[in-house]
Design a protein around this motif. Structure first.
Motif, short mmCIF file in Angstrom:
data_model
loop_
_atom_site.label_atom_id
_atom_site.label_comp_id
_atom_site.label_asym_id
_atom_site.label_seq_id
_atom_site.Cartn_x
_atom_site.Cartn_y
_atom_site.Cartn_z
N GLY A 140 63.22 117.44 24.70
CA GLY A 140 61.85 117.63 25.15
C GLY A 140 61.63 118.94 25.89
N GLY A 141 62.70 119.63 26.20
CA GLY A 141 62.59 120.87 26.94
C GLY A 141 62.28 122.08 26.07
N SER A 142 62.28 123.25 26.70
CA SER A 142 61.93 124.49 26.01
C SER A 142 62.97 125.57 26.30
CB SER A 142 60.56 124.98 26.47
OG SER A 142 59.55 124.06 26.17
N LEU A 143 63.10 126.48 25.34
CA LEU A 143 63.92 127.67 25.49
C LEU A 143 63.25 128.81 24.75
CD1 LEU A 143 67.67 126.66 24.92
CD2 LEU A 143 66.67 127.55 27.02
N ARG A 144 63.53 130.02 25.20
CA ARG A 144 63.02 131.20 24.50
C ARG A 144 64.20 132.11 24.17
NH1 ARG A 144 60.16 136.44 26.25
NH2 ARG A 144 58.61 136.84 24.62
N LEU A 145 64.38 132.35 22.87
CA LEU A 145 65.42 133.26 22.43
C LEU A 145 64.83 134.65 22.22
CD1 LEU A 145 67.26 131.06 19.76
CD2 LEU A 145 67.60 131.14 22.24
N SER A 146 65.64 135.65 22.54
CA SER A 146 65.23 137.03 22.35
C SER A 146 66.27 137.76 21.52
CB SER A 146 65.08 137.75 23.70
OG SER A 146 64.12 137.11 24.51
N CYS A 147 65.82 138.74 20.75
CA CYS A 147 66.73 139.56 19.95
C CYS A 147 66.17 140.98 19.95
CB CYS A 147 66.83 139.02 18.53
SG CYS A 147 67.76 140.08 17.40
N VAL A 148 67.00 141.91 20.35
CA VAL A 148 66.60 143.31 20.38
C VAL A 148 67.39 144.08 19.33
CG1 VAL A 148 66.43 145.40 21.76
CG2 VAL A 148 66.01 143.17 22.80
N ALA A 149 66.68 144.82 18.51
CA ALA A 149 67.29 145.62 17.45
C ALA A 149 67.40 147.08 17.88
CB ALA A 149 66.48 145.52 16.17
N SER A 150 68.47 147.72 17.45
CA SER A 150 68.64 149.15 17.68
C SER A 150 69.21 149.76 16.42
CB SER A 150 69.56 149.41 18.87
OG SER A 150 70.82 148.84 18.68
N GLY A 151 69.11 151.08 16.32
CA GLY A 151 69.59 151.77 15.13
C GLY A 151 68.42 152.13 14.23
N SER A 152 68.56 151.88 12.96
CA SER A 152 67.54 152.26 11.96
C SER A 152 66.42 151.22 11.90
CB SER A 152 68.20 152.42 10.60
OG SER A 152 69.19 153.43 10.61
N ILE A 153 65.76 151.01 13.01
CA ILE A 153 64.77 149.94 13.09
C ILE A 153 63.54 150.23 12.23
CG2 ILE A 153 65.54 149.17 15.36
CD1 ILE A 153 63.17 150.68 16.57
N PHE A 154 63.31 151.49 11.90
CA PHE A 154 62.14 151.82 11.08
C PHE A 154 62.30 151.32 9.65
CE2 PHE A 154 64.19 155.25 8.75
CZ PHE A 154 65.24 155.60 9.58
N LYS A 155 63.53 150.94 9.28
CA LYS A 155 63.78 150.44 7.93
C LYS A 155 63.68 148.92 7.83
CE LYS A 155 66.84 154.23 6.55
NZ LYS A 155 68.20 154.57 6.03
N ILE A 156 63.42 148.25 8.98
CA ILE A 156 63.35 146.79 8.97
C ILE A 156 62.08 146.33 8.28
CG2 ILE A 156 63.17 144.73 10.41
CD1 ILE A 156 64.89 146.15 12.49
N ASN A 157 62.23 145.39 7.35
CA ASN A 157 61.09 144.81 6.64
C ASN A 157 60.64 143.48 7.25
OD1 ASN A 157 61.00 146.84 4.53
ND2 ASN A 157 62.88 145.93 3.75
N ALA A 158 61.58 142.75 7.77
CA ALA A 158 61.28 141.45 8.37
C ALA A 158 62.39 141.10 9.34
CB ALA A 158 61.14 140.37 7.30
N MET A 159 62.08 140.24 10.27
CA MET A 159 63.09 139.72 11.19
C MET A 159 62.95 138.21 11.28
SD MET A 159 63.20 142.56 14.23
CE MET A 159 64.82 142.01 14.84
N GLY A 160 64.05 137.56 11.56
CA GLY A 160 63.98 136.11 11.61
C GLY A 160 65.09 135.50 12.42
#
Length: 112
Positions: A15-35
């Motif tokens: 019943g609780g909550s959590l928030r996951l985070s993910c930080v990208a570095s490098g060639s981030i301009f080439k990213i099409n999608a994240m998941g």
């Protein structure tokens, strides 16, 4: 090349909550999608949620209405609410370029 660093996992009661985070570095301009994907013990890795550069989202049926994926710049987040024991898994951040890149994973445990 893209590097992904996740954070935010932990132990939470049902019943609780959590928030996951993910930080990208490098060639981030080439990213099409994240998941986000997850893998429970003895099971295959499965898609949890994905968000495209245009903001389109897709969720696994098992998390619809409980999880929300969002992006801000080079970061992607997963807000998880109404957590269930069956959500227990290692959660992996994913970035899709010409190939897929993965983070190291963060453990989420839902237990009383």
């Amino acid at each position: 090349q893209v590097q992904l660093v996740e954070s935010g996992g932990g132990l939470v009661q049902p019943g609780g909550s959590l928030r996951l985070s993910c930080v990208a570095s490098g060639s981030i301009f080439k990213i099409n999608a994240m998941g986000w994907y997850r893998q429970a013990p003895g099971k295959q890795r499965e898609l949890v949620a994905i968000i495209t550069n245009g903001g389109s989202t897709n969720y696994a049926d098992s998390v619809k209405g409980r999880f929300t994926i969002s992006r801000a710049g080079n970061a992607v987040y997963l807000q998880m609410s109404s957590l269930k024991p069956e959500d227990t898994a290692v959660y992996y951040c994913n970035a899709l370029l010409a190939t897929a890149y993965w983070g190291q994973g963060t453990q989420v445990t839902v237990s009383s």
